[in-house]
Design a protein around this motif. Structure first.
Motif, PDB file in Angstrom:
ATOM      1  N   THR A  61       0.855  -1.181   0.000  1.00  0.00           N
ATOM      2  CA  THR A  61       0.000   0.000   0.000  1.00  0.00           C
ATOM      3  C   THR A  61       0.896   1.237   0.000  1.00  0.00           C
ATOM      4  OG1 THR A  61      -0.126   0.308   2.411  1.00  0.00           O
ATOM      5  CG2 THR A  61      -1.639  -1.291   1.418  1.00  0.00           C
ATOM      6  N   ASP A  62       0.286   2.388   0.009  1.00  0.00           N
ATOM      7  CA  ASP A  62       1.052   3.631   0.020  1.00  0.00           C
ATOM      8  C   ASP A  62       1.696   3.910   1.375  1.00  0.00           C
ATOM      9  OD1 ASP A  62       0.446   4.135  -2.603  1.00  0.00           O
ATOM     10  OD2 ASP A  62      -1.325   5.370  -2.136  1.00  0.00           O
ATOM     11  N   SER A  63       1.316   3.146   2.387  1.00  0.00           N
ATOM     12  CA  SER A  63       1.851   3.406   3.730  1.00  0.00           C
ATOM     13  C   SER A  63       2.504   2.204   4.386  1.00  0.00           C
ATOM     14  CB  SER A  63       0.728   3.913   4.649  1.00  0.00           C
ATOM     15  OG  SER A  63      -0.311   2.946   4.742  1.00  0.00           O
ATOM     16  N   LEU A  64       2.283   0.992   3.826  1.00  0.00           N
ATOM     17  CA  LEU A  64       2.809  -0.225   4.449  1.00  0.00           C
ATOM     18  C   LEU A  64       3.180  -1.249   3.396  1.00  0.00           C
ATOM     19  CD1 LEU A  64       3.264  -2.069   6.997  1.00  0.00           C
ATOM     20  CD2 LEU A  64       0.880  -2.789   6.703  1.00  0.00           C
ATOM     21  N   ILE A  65       4.367  -1.823   3.529  1.00  0.00           N
ATOM     22  CA  ILE A  65       4.771  -2.958   2.705  1.00  0.00           C
ATOM     23  C   ILE A  65       5.359  -4.028   3.613  1.00  0.00           C
ATOM     24  CG2 ILE A  65       5.191  -1.595   0.630  1.00  0.00           C
ATOM     25  CD1 ILE A  65       8.160  -1.668   1.258  1.00  0.00           C
ATOM     26  N   LYS A  66       5.244  -5.271   3.171  1.00  0.00           N
ATOM     27  CA  LYS A  66       5.757  -6.401   3.945  1.00  0.00           C
ATOM     28  C   LYS A  66       6.909  -7.038   3.184  1.00  0.00           C
ATOM     29  CE  LYS A  66       1.190  -7.324   5.945  1.00  0.00           C
ATOM     30  NZ  LYS A  66       0.123  -8.326   6.151  1.00  0.00           N
ATOM     31  N   ARG A  67       8.033  -7.169   3.849  1.00  0.00           N
ATOM     32  CA  ARG A  67       9.204  -7.742   3.211  1.00  0.00           C
ATOM     33  C   ARG A  67       9.902  -8.718   4.159  1.00  0.00           C
ATOM     34  NH1 ARG A  67       6.936  -5.544  -0.309  1.00  0.00           N
ATOM     35  NH2 ARG A  67       7.754  -4.145  -1.930  1.00  0.00           N
ATOM     36  N   THR A  68      10.573  -9.687   3.572  1.00  0.00           N
ATOM     37  CA  THR A  68      11.511 -10.524   4.309  1.00  0.00           C
ATOM     38  C   THR A  68      12.909 -10.077   3.935  1.00  0.00           C
ATOM     39  OG1 THR A  68      10.037 -12.446   4.411  1.00  0.00           O
ATOM     40  CG2 THR A  68      12.390 -12.868   4.618  1.00  0.00           C
ATOM     41  N   ILE A  69      13.742  -9.834   4.932  1.00  0.00           N
ATOM     42  CA  ILE A  69      15.122  -9.428   4.667  1.00  0.00           C
ATOM     43  C   ILE A  69      16.070 -10.497   5.194  1.00  0.00           C
ATOM     44  CG2 ILE A  69      14.522  -6.994   4.731  1.00  0.00           C
ATOM     45  CD1 ILE A  69      15.743  -6.805   7.492  1.00  0.00           C
ATOM     46  N   VAL A  70      17.173 -10.659   4.506  1.00  0.00           N
ATOM     47  CA  VAL A  70      18.204 -11.591   4.937  1.00  0.00           C
ATOM     48  C   VAL A  70      19.263 -10.781   5.681  1.00  0.00           C
ATOM     49  CG1 VAL A  70      19.928 -13.287   4.221  1.00  0.00           C
ATOM     50  CG2 VAL A  70      17.767 -13.081   2.955  1.00  0.00           C
ATOM     51  N   GLY A  71      19.389 -11.043   6.973  1.00  0.00           N
ATOM     52  CA  GLY A  71      20.341 -10.299   7.778  1.00  0.00           C
ATOM     53  C   GLY A  71      21.746 -10.848   7.694  1.00  0.00           C
ATOM     54  N   ASN A  72      21.853 -12.168   7.483  1.00  0.00           N
ATOM     55  CA  ASN A  72      23.166 -12.800   7.428  1.00  0.00           C
ATOM     56  C   ASN A  72      23.030 -14.182   6.803  1.00  0.00           C
ATOM     57  OD1 ASN A  72      25.576 -14.485   8.908  1.00  0.00           O
ATOM     58  ND2 ASN A  72      26.091 -12.313   8.794  1.00  0.00           N
TER      59      ASN A  72
END
Length: 271
Positions: A61-72
């Motif tokens: 949306t214009d205010s919220l997105i959902k992501r998975t990030i790889v930290g390591n």
């Protein structure tokens, strides 16, 4: 050859120095502050991971997105000379549930938050999905996060457009050892032999001849950065990320409560 400003004529001289000063160097690594280091030489593996694991972004949306990030990514020699092995952050994740932050540039302050983590976990990933030419799999430290425009509009927009593809962890070393590829150093050579075949960039480790095997570390935060010391740390678009309900009491790690109260950030290591 050089190590922390010291010059060595041969690898043998370097190995001898590491062996004789191992305890002191380990203490220094546990106490000194680290920042992420630019290592822009592996774009292809990062893109391969996104392609292999990404899903739809229709929920943006214009205010919220959902992501998975790889930290390591574990079993990978990074630019600090470290290789995270086993379940490096497993114990920390069970004890610090709900207390790992999603920040930018390792700025440890309220205004540096860019998202609300819903889950932080370790996940098995095939080397081939990382774009690495190696059979089998490794472990990645992952964070599911609800990234909010209200927290930081610039970072939000860069995540939404796919511009952020590097991350770095803020951590404390707990258990680590030295690995040296030389049978003269029995203990260090044993660590080398127990680990070398698991490393994704084995050729780099063999060229260097040594590394620090990090067996356990305490995770404090994961940051979006320009380039992390571990280059296999991209962003993965995620359609649905279920809220993470912690069964822990969200207290700091028992043996780091004093450090937390004193805000002794100088000993956090950044990757």
């Amino acid at each position: 050859m050089n190590l922390e400003g010291k010059q060595f004529a041969t690898k043998k001289d370097l190995f001898e120095y590491l062996h004789l000063n191992k305890s002191e160097i380990l203490d220094m690594k546990k106490a000194s502050k680290k920042t992420y280091v630019s290592t822009p030489d592996l774009v292809a593996p990062k893109m391969a991971l996104v392609k292999a694991l990404s899903t739809s972004t229709e929920s943006d949306t214009d205010s919220l997105i959902k992501r998975t990030i790889v930290g390591n990514t574990y079993n990978w020699l990074d630019s600090h000379g470290d290789v995270h092995i086993g379940s490096t952050f497993g114990k920390s994740l069970s004890e610090r549930a709900g207390k790992v932050w999603h920040l930018h540039d390792h700025e440890y302050k309220l205004t540096a938050k860019v998202g609300t983590p819903t889950k932080v976990y370790e996940q098995e990933i095939k080397w081939s999905d990382l774009g690495v030419d190696k059979a089998g799999s490794t472990i990645a430290l992952m964070m599911d996060s609800n990234i909010k425009k209200s927290m930081n509009s610039q970072i939000f927009n860069e995540y939404k457009t796919g511009s952020i593809d590097q991350h770095s962890v803020g951590m404390y070393y707990v258990k680590m050892d030295l690995a040296i590829n030389d049978s003269e150093y029995e203990d260090e050579f044993k660590v080398w032999n127990n680990t070398i075949e698991k490393i994704g960039n084995k050729a780099k480790a063999e060229e260097q001849g040594f590394f620090w095997a990090v067996k356990e570390a305490k995770l404090i935060e994961i940051s979006a950065v320009l380039e992390g010391s571990n280059e296999l740390t991209p962003t993965i678009p995620t359609e649905d990320i279920e809220p993470f309900k912690s069964t822990q009491n969200n207290e700091p790690l028992k043996d780091t409560q004093n450090e937390t109260k004193e805000k002794n950030i100088s000993s956090i290591h950044y990757y």
